[in-house]
Design a protein around this motif. Structure first.
Motif, PDB file in Angstrom:
ATOM      1  N   SER A  76       0.833  -1.204   0.000  1.00 49.04           N
ATOM      2  CA  SER A  76       0.000   0.000   0.000  1.00 49.04           C
ATOM      3  C   SER A  76       0.870   1.257   0.000  1.00 49.04           C
ATOM      4  CB  SER A  76      -0.933   0.000   1.213  1.00 49.04           C
ATOM      5  OG  SER A  76      -0.204   0.082   2.429  1.00 49.04           O
ATOM      6  N   ILE A  80       0.899   4.291  -2.774  1.00 50.34           N
ATOM      7  CA  ILE A  80       0.782   5.709  -2.415  1.00 50.34           C
ATOM      8  C   ILE A  80       1.957   6.508  -2.977  1.00 50.34           C
ATOM      9  CG2 ILE A  80       0.777   7.352  -0.499  1.00 50.34           C
ATOM     10  CD1 ILE A  80      -0.706   5.228   1.151  1.00 50.34           C
ATOM     11  N   SER A  95       8.526   3.319   0.372  1.00 50.90           N
ATOM     12  CA  SER A  95       7.662   2.374   1.088  1.00 50.90           C
ATOM     13  C   SER A  95       8.414   1.638   2.181  1.00 50.90           C
ATOM     14  CB  SER A  95       7.043   1.376   0.100  1.00 50.90           C
ATOM     15  OG  SER A  95       8.046   0.667  -0.606  1.00 50.90           O
ATOM     16  N   SER A 121      -4.101   2.060   5.383  1.00 49.61           N
ATOM     17  CA  SER A 121      -3.192   2.536   4.347  1.00 49.61           C
ATOM     18  C   SER A 121      -3.778   2.376   2.944  1.00 49.61           C
ATOM     19  CB  SER A 121      -1.862   1.784   4.451  1.00 49.61           C
ATOM     20  OG  SER A 121      -0.887   2.371   3.627  1.00 49.61           O
ATOM     21  N   TYR A 125      -4.767   5.326   0.265  1.00 44.56           N
ATOM     22  CA  TYR A 125      -4.400   5.327  -1.168  1.00 44.56           C
ATOM     23  C   TYR A 125      -5.613   5.630  -2.035  1.00 44.56           C
ATOM     24  CZ  TYR A 125      -3.603   3.306  -5.770  1.00 44.56           C
ATOM     25  OH  TYR A 125      -3.557   3.092  -7.130  1.00 44.56           O
ATOM     26  N   VAL A 128      -6.555   9.445  -1.575  1.00 41.22           N
ATOM     27  CA  VAL A 128      -5.594  10.360  -2.205  1.00 41.22           C
ATOM     28  C   VAL A 128      -5.669  10.244  -3.723  1.00 41.22           C
ATOM     29  CG1 VAL A 128      -3.138  10.905  -2.471  1.00 41.22           C
ATOM     30  CG2 VAL A 128      -4.062  10.345  -0.214  1.00 41.22           C
ATOM     31  N   LYS A 129      -5.829   9.027  -4.215  1.00 35.79           N
ATOM     32  CA  LYS A 129      -5.939   8.814  -5.655  1.00 35.79           C
ATOM     33  C   LYS A 129      -7.162   9.526  -6.217  1.00 35.79           C
ATOM     34  CE  LYS A 129      -6.454   5.174  -9.138  1.00 35.79           C
ATOM     35  NZ  LYS A 129      -6.628   3.713  -9.347  1.00 35.79           N
TER      36      LYS A 129
END
Length: 220
Positions: A76, A80, A95, A121, A125, A128-129
């Motif tokens: 994850s 990100i 990461s 997490s 992602y 935020v995506k």
């Protein structure tokens, strides 16, 4: 390293020992929240049960699940990082270095937070995506809702990420007057959350019902 690894000579911490005792009782036919009890959610005890089922005579099964959990968290973080950089090496290093912040949870072993971290997490992602691309992916929204449900059923106070991002995205869509997208997000996210919670309660209800039937038959 986790206290549950096969080479550890340390005893599990107190909370972990209580959860493991509940799982042992469940394997012996005791009913969760009736015969054995702790104030954590059912998903945590399902993890304990699965780990002890993988290796009935040791705690290695739970350690294996911890390793899988770390891998999912690393994946994850990589996804990100991929939203910021397209270079694979940069994403991988970012990461791996990010794992250091969460070493405390994995060092103790079998902490409720470590089981929730991949759920948090991956949802981060998805959020935020979406904020970056403003493109709705129904599968990801459903998963975000499902992950919130699972995290809630681990421990009710582990849903801060969703409580932060969901209102922000909702207000953003209202401000932009994207009513169709807002409805889709509510539908998909709510469906994922409700499906997980309802499924968990149905399983608990079935188990308790079977236990009651067994007790009645034994009485006769």
């Amino acid at each position: 390293a986790s206290t549950l690894n096969p080479w550890s000579q340390k005893l599990p911490h107190l909370d972990s020992a209580v959860w493991l005792r509940c799982a042992v009782g469940m394997k012996q036919g005791e009913t969760l929240y009736v015969d054995v009890w702790d104030h954590k959610g059912p998903v945590l005890f399902a993890i304990q049960y699965l780990g002890l089922t993988l290796t009935p005579h040791s705690l290695t099964g739970i350690w294996i699940l911890e390793c899988l959990c770390i891998f999912m968290l690393l994946w994850s973080f990589y996804l990100i990082a991929g939203l910021i950089s397209e270079r694979r090496l940069v994403c991988f290093l970012a990461s791996v270095l990010s794992l250091h912040s969460f070493y405390y949870f994995y060092q103790q072993g079998n902490c409720v937070e470590e089981w929730a971290l991949p759920l948090i997490s991956f949802s981060l992602y998805f959020f935020v995506k979406y904020l970056k691309t403003e493109r709705i992916v129904s599968k990801e929204i459903v998963l975000a809702g499902s992950f919130m449900g699972l995290s809630f059923l681990l421990n009710g106070n582990l849903v801060a990420v969703w409580l932060c991002f969901v209102p922000v995205i909702g207000i953003k869509l209202i401000w932009q007057k994207k009513w169709k997208e807002l409805g889709q997000c509510i539908l998909y996210f709510g469906s994922g959350f409700v499906a997980v919670v309802v499924a968990a309660f149905i399983v608990i209800w079935i188990i308790r019902r079977r236990k009651r039937k067994k007790e009645i038959l034994e009485e006769f």
